[in-house]
Design a protein around this motif. Structure first.
Motif, PDB file in Angstrom:
ATOM      1  N   LYS A 175       0.843  -1.197   0.000  1.00 53.46           N
ATOM      2  CA  LYS A 175       0.000   0.000   0.000  1.00 53.46           C
ATOM      3  C   LYS A 175       0.878   1.246   0.000  1.00 53.46           C
ATOM      4  CE  LYS A 175      -3.771  -2.212   2.575  1.00 53.46           C
ATOM      5  NZ  LYS A 175      -4.614  -2.151   3.799  1.00 53.46           N
ATOM      6  N   SER A 176       0.246   2.367  -0.193  1.00 52.26           N
ATOM      7  CA  SER A 176       0.948   3.638  -0.165  1.00 52.26           C
ATOM      8  C   SER A 176       1.405   3.979   1.249  1.00 52.26           C
ATOM      9  CB  SER A 176       0.040   4.750  -0.694  1.00 52.26           C
ATOM     10  OG  SER A 176       0.584   6.021  -0.408  1.00 52.26           O
ATOM     11  N   TYR A 181       2.058   6.912   2.208  1.00 58.28           N
ATOM     12  CA  TYR A 181       1.395   8.172   2.553  1.00 58.28           C
ATOM     13  C   TYR A 181       0.100   7.910   3.319  1.00 58.28           C
ATOM     14  CZ  TYR A 181      -0.681  12.810   1.837  1.00 58.28           C
ATOM     15  OH  TYR A 181      -1.267  14.046   2.034  1.00 58.28           O
ATOM     16  N   LYS A 183       7.659  -0.259  -4.628  1.00 53.27           N
ATOM     17  CA  LYS A 183       7.880   0.659  -3.507  1.00 53.27           C
ATOM     18  C   LYS A 183       9.276   0.460  -2.936  1.00 53.27           C
ATOM     19  CE  LYS A 183       5.896   1.442   1.122  1.00 53.27           C
ATOM     20  NZ  LYS A 183       4.769   1.076   2.014  1.00 53.27           N
ATOM     21  N   HIS A 207      -1.677   5.995  -8.812  1.00 55.18           N
ATOM     22  CA  HIS A 207      -1.189   6.993  -7.871  1.00 55.18           C
ATOM     23  C   HIS A 207       0.303   6.797  -7.639  1.00 55.18           C
ATOM     24  CE1 HIS A 207      -2.332   3.627  -5.124  1.00 55.18           C
ATOM     25  NE2 HIS A 207      -1.252   4.010  -4.443  1.00 55.18           N
ATOM     26  N   PHE A 260       3.558   8.297  -4.767  1.00 56.04           N
ATOM     27  CA  PHE A 260       3.738   8.939  -3.470  1.00 56.04           C
ATOM     28  C   PHE A 260       5.222   9.016  -3.124  1.00 56.04           C
ATOM     29  CE2 PHE A 260       3.439   4.395  -2.808  1.00 56.04           C
ATOM     30  CZ  PHE A 260       4.469   4.123  -1.918  1.00 56.04           C
ATOM     31  N   GLN A 291       1.277  12.870  -2.247  1.00 53.70           N
ATOM     32  CA  GLN A 291       0.694  11.769  -3.014  1.00 53.70           C
ATOM     33  C   GLN A 291      -0.229  12.337  -4.074  1.00 53.70           C
ATOM     34  OE1 GLN A 291      -0.782   7.640  -1.672  1.00 53.70           O
ATOM     35  NE2 GLN A 291      -2.580   8.935  -1.400  1.00 53.70           N
TER      36      GLN A 291
END
Length: 450
Positions: A39-40, A42, A177, A198, A200, A213
């Motif tokens: 997941k992000s 942010y 990531k 998206h 970030f 983000q």
């Protein structure tokens, strides 16, 4: 002569046991952090998950059931099931609030190594009313390079009327990531539609946390149309599209041992797409009090309590919805009892939680909420069953080894502990109130990564 001497020594009264302080486990184990490398960063920093838990958990006016089971025979497998059923009569006909519908989710997860939960594969299905969906997801995290890659693909999706949604392949999402204690950045793309979902970036400098983000749903193939990769108008349009969909956040979050006193806190400000301004504050504190329980043994002189306090104000910069304010507080008195309350401009809610640490453990919570606009009171009930896994104490790993794996830990009371039990002085010396070994867990694995 020696026999007589040994008998004389044996007749001496044994020394009394040392005074101890109880350290109960936290009622909540924060299992949501296991999927954070898929997941992000942010979305999980700036106190967001902790505030959502403080403002929401156990305060619902519906009937909810949760099961989290990890078989003792193989801790690599675990399943989580959730069910939410609106309580009959909770929402009157014609109420401005839209009546909720029943829904639930089921997640079956496999982790190759129980000590490294960030590499996993899971299948998740959810239903809400007539609509349903299921997806498979896999994440691979390499702690040597600090890189994580993941993929998520829906396999079943139906609309509210029961008709099939878009084809599963169209919803495939791929993400990558990089994460470390000081920097985290990544992006998620949809290959079938050639879009950037998206991206970030988050960084930490001392106690300061900065992040941005964007979620532009940018068509990547448009950047190569016409003039190719150097097509300036296309890139200018893409940059503008990303700017309009970008959120910025800054938070002050001093690490334990860096001047904090008595706990840990996060103060954050977020600007959401130039249309919403959010200001929040979250404080977690581990405090100790004298024991007033006749069922405890005489060597117990204190017990650790856990306090959480949170505040959030959201202002609509466009002026259409006005401001929203929320306050919440939570107190865990011992290993079995926790109370919490939440007040906002819309209403107030309180909840009491009781947990039994059997195997499996059971949690029962009751809530009451009063709506200022309608003057109605709603009631809710939450029941949860779970097996023990990763029980968290507000102690360091070294302190846990000293006391073993008992549900309620004990540590030998210091001179300050005994003094506090007798009504003299502090329970924890002043030079130790910001010690991570006293206030929190030492980070392990990738826990300290952004």
């Amino acid at each position: 002569m020696g026999l007589i001497f040994s008998q004389f020594l044996g007749s001496a009264e044994p020394e009394p046991p040392p005074s101890v302080v109880l350290v109960p486990p936290l009622l909540e184990r924060e299992r949501k952090g296991r999927s954070r490398f898929a997941k992000s960063s942010y979305d999980r920093l700036f106190g967001k998950p902790q505030l959502a838990q403080l403002f929401g958990d156990y305060l619902s006016s519906d009937i909810r059931a949760v099961i989290h089971f990890a078989p003792p025979e193989d801790q690599r497998i675990n399943v989580t099931a959730k069910l939410g059923v609106p309580r009959p009569g909770a929402y009157a006909a014609g109420s401005p609030a839209k009546p909720p519908v029943a829904g639930g989710s089921l997640t079956l997860r496999w982790e190759p190594s129980p000590d490294m939960p960030y590499t996993f594969f899971d299948v998740k299905a959810r239903t809400r009313g007539a609509s349903s969906a299921a997806a498979v997801r896999g994440c691979l995290f390499d702690p040597r390079s600090n890189l994580a890659v993941w993929a998520e693909m829906p396999v079943v999706a139906t609309n509210a009327n029961g008709s099939p949604a878009a084809s599963p392949g169209a919803g495939l999402r791929l993400g990558a990531k990089y994460s470390s204690p000081g920097l985290s950045l990544g992006a998620v793309v949809n290959p079938a539609q050639a879009t950037l979902s998206h991206a970030f970036v988050v960084g930490r400098v001392g106690g300061l946390l900065l992040g941005a983000q964007t979620a532009p749903m940018l068509q990547l193939d448009s950047l190569c149309a016409g003039g190719g990769l150097l097509d300036r108008p296309a890139w200018a349009t893409a940059v503008r599209q990303c700017q309009l969909a970008t959120s910025y956040a800054v938070a002050y979050q001093p690490t334990p041992g860096a001047g904090t006193y008595g706990g840990r806190f996060t103060a954050a400000v977020e600007l959401v797409r130039d249309s919403e301004l959010s200001i929040s504050f979250l404080h977690h504190q581990a405090v100790q009090r004298r024991v007033r329980n006749p069922f405890e043994s005489s060597d117990v002189v204190g017990i650790t309590n856990y306090l959480n306090f949170g505040f959030r104000m959201v202002s609509d910069l466009a002026g259409r919805q006005g401001s929203q304010m929320q306050l919440a507080a939570q107190w865990q008195a011992n290993k079995n009892v926790m109370v919490k309350g939440h007040v906002s401009l819309q209403g107030v809610a309180v909840a009491g939680v009781i947990k039994s640490w059997w195997q499996p453990s059971f949690t029962l919570a009751g809530a009451a909420a009063f709506d200022f606009a309608t003057g109605r009171t709603r009631y809710g009930l939450t029941a949860a069953v779970e097996t023990f896994k990763n029980i968290r104490y507000e102690r360091s790993a070294a302190a846990q080894k000293m006391s073993g794996a008992r549900i309620t830990q004990r540590h030998v009371a210091s001179e300050e502990d005994v003094a506090y039990a007798e009504g003299r002085g502090l329970l924890v010396p002043l030079d130790e109130v910001d010690n991570p070994a006293v206030l929190g867990q030492q980070p392990a694995g990738g826990d300290d990564y952004l």
